[in-house]
Design an enzyme around this catalytic site. Structure first.
Site, PDB file in Angstrom:
ATOM      1  N   PHE A   1      66.313 -55.434  78.249  1.00  0.00           N
ATOM      2  CA  PHE A   1      66.928 -54.084  78.381  1.00  0.00           C
ATOM      3  C   PHE A   1      67.142 -53.430  77.140  1.00  0.00           C
ATOM      4  O   PHE A   1      67.434 -52.257  77.032  1.00  0.00           O
ATOM      5  CB  PHE A   1      68.115 -54.128  79.366  1.00  0.00           C
ATOM      6  CG  PHE A   1      69.263 -55.485  78.784  1.00  0.00           C
ATOM      7  CD1 PHE A   1      70.048 -55.068  77.843  1.00  0.00           C
ATOM      8  CD2 PHE A   1      69.041 -56.479  79.616  1.00  0.00           C
ATOM      9  CE1 PHE A   1      71.008 -55.956  77.507  1.00  0.00           C
ATOM     10  CE2 PHE A   1      70.007 -57.628  79.322  1.00  0.00           C
ATOM     11  CZ  PHE A   1      70.876 -57.104  78.146  1.00  0.00           C
TER      12      PHE A   1
ATOM     13  N   GLY B   1      65.238 -50.055  75.731  1.00  0.00           N
ATOM     14  CA  GLY B   1      65.479 -48.997  76.713  1.00  0.00           C
ATOM     15  C   GLY B   1      66.967 -48.408  76.655  1.00  0.00           C
ATOM     16  O   GLY B   1      67.263 -47.473  76.996  1.00  0.00           O
ATOM     17  N   HIS B   2      67.923 -49.475  75.983  1.00  0.00           N
ATOM     18  CA  HIS B   2      69.264 -48.943  76.257  1.00  0.00           C
ATOM     19  C   HIS B   2      70.338 -49.703  75.053  1.00  0.00           C
ATOM     20  O   HIS B   2      70.749 -50.365  75.138  1.00  0.00           O
ATOM     21  CB  HIS B   2      69.825 -49.724  77.686  1.00  0.00           C
ATOM     22  CG  HIS B   2      71.126 -49.447  78.104  1.00  0.00           C
ATOM     23  ND1 HIS B   2      72.363 -49.901  77.579  1.00  0.00           N
ATOM     24  CD2 HIS B   2      71.448 -48.232  78.914  1.00  0.00           C
ATOM     25  CE1 HIS B   2      73.433 -49.040  78.083  1.00  0.00           C
ATOM     26  NE2 HIS B   2      72.816 -48.283  79.204  1.00  0.00           N
ATOM     27  N   PHE B   3      70.080 -48.962  73.911  1.00  0.00           N
ATOM     28  CA  PHE B   3      69.566 -47.659  73.607  1.00  0.00           C
ATOM     29  C   PHE B   3      68.650 -48.173  72.322  1.00  0.00           C
ATOM     30  O   PHE B   3      69.238 -48.984  71.637  1.00  0.00           O
ATOM     31  CB  PHE B   3      70.465 -46.742  73.210  1.00  0.00           C
ATOM     32  CG  PHE B   3      71.345 -46.130  74.456  1.00  0.00           C
ATOM     33  CD1 PHE B   3      70.779 -45.308  75.495  1.00  0.00           C
ATOM     34  CD2 PHE B   3      72.534 -46.662  74.578  1.00  0.00           C
ATOM     35  CE1 PHE B   3      71.674 -45.123  76.602  1.00  0.00           C
ATOM     36  CE2 PHE B   3      73.458 -46.473  75.633  1.00  0.00           C
ATOM     37  CZ  PHE B   3      73.024 -45.792  76.728  1.00  0.00           C
TER      38      PHE B   3
ATOM     39  N   VAL C   1      73.092 -51.570  73.518  1.00  0.00           N
ATOM     40  CA  VAL C   1      74.614 -51.842  74.239  1.00  0.00           C
ATOM     41  C   VAL C   1      74.152 -52.504  75.579  1.00  0.00           C
ATOM     42  O   VAL C   1      73.109 -51.940  76.240  1.00  0.00           O
ATOM     43  CB  VAL C   1      75.540 -50.675  74.489  1.00  0.00           C
ATOM     44  CG1 VAL C   1      76.317 -50.745  75.306  1.00  0.00           C
ATOM     45  CG2 VAL C   1      75.395 -49.857  73.362  1.00  0.00           C
TER      46      VAL C   1
END
EC number: 4.2.1.59
Length: 148
Positions: free
Chosen positions: A45, A48-50, A55
């Protein structure tokens, strides 16, 4: 009682990328559990986060707590993998996020069973990084047998 990754895989139906428990430090079946999630920059993840400030999504911290709930509950009723049962995340109350969880952190997941009957449990959960609470919530999970 401790559990390594093999014992966790024998207990939970989750697999990569959704398995969010790396080790169980202590479990008292049907009562409480302390588990770990090591947070790596390689988590799927983070791109894309971030992209420039990774995070861990809060919902995944809650999912890690729910998986800890499932382990303590499966063990409390003596469920085995061949029973083909899953614990569904059924509800959440009072979720609070106190600090970001970033690569390199180790989440300590502490869950206490508050009430359990007829396959439905209510739990108090905390996710800590060191001595800091990262997230906390009251969770509800329900056990269901899978059809063959």
């Amino acid at each position: 009682m401790e559990m390594d990754i093999k014992a966790i895989l024998d207990c939970l139906p989750h697999r990569y990328p959704m398995l969010l428990i790396d080790r169980v430090l202590d479990v008292e079946p049907g009562k409480s559990i302390v588990a770990l999630k090591n947070v790596s920059i390689n988590e799927p993840f983070f791109p894309g986060h971030f992209p420039h400030h990774p995070v861990m999504p809060g919902v995944l911290i809650l999912e890690a707590l729910a998986q800890a709930c499932a382990i303590v509950s499966f063990m409390g009723v003596g469920a085995k993998p061949e029973d083909k049962a899953v614990y569904y995340f059924a509800g959440i109350d009072g979720a609070r996020f106190r600090r970001p969880v970033v690569p390199g952190d180790q989440l300590r997941l502490e869950v206490t069973v508050e009430r359990a009957s007829r396959g439905i449990g209510k739990y108090a959960g905390k996710a800590l990084v060191g001595s800091d609470i990262a997230a906390e919530a009251s969770l509800m999970c329900a056990m269901r047998k899978l059809e063959s």
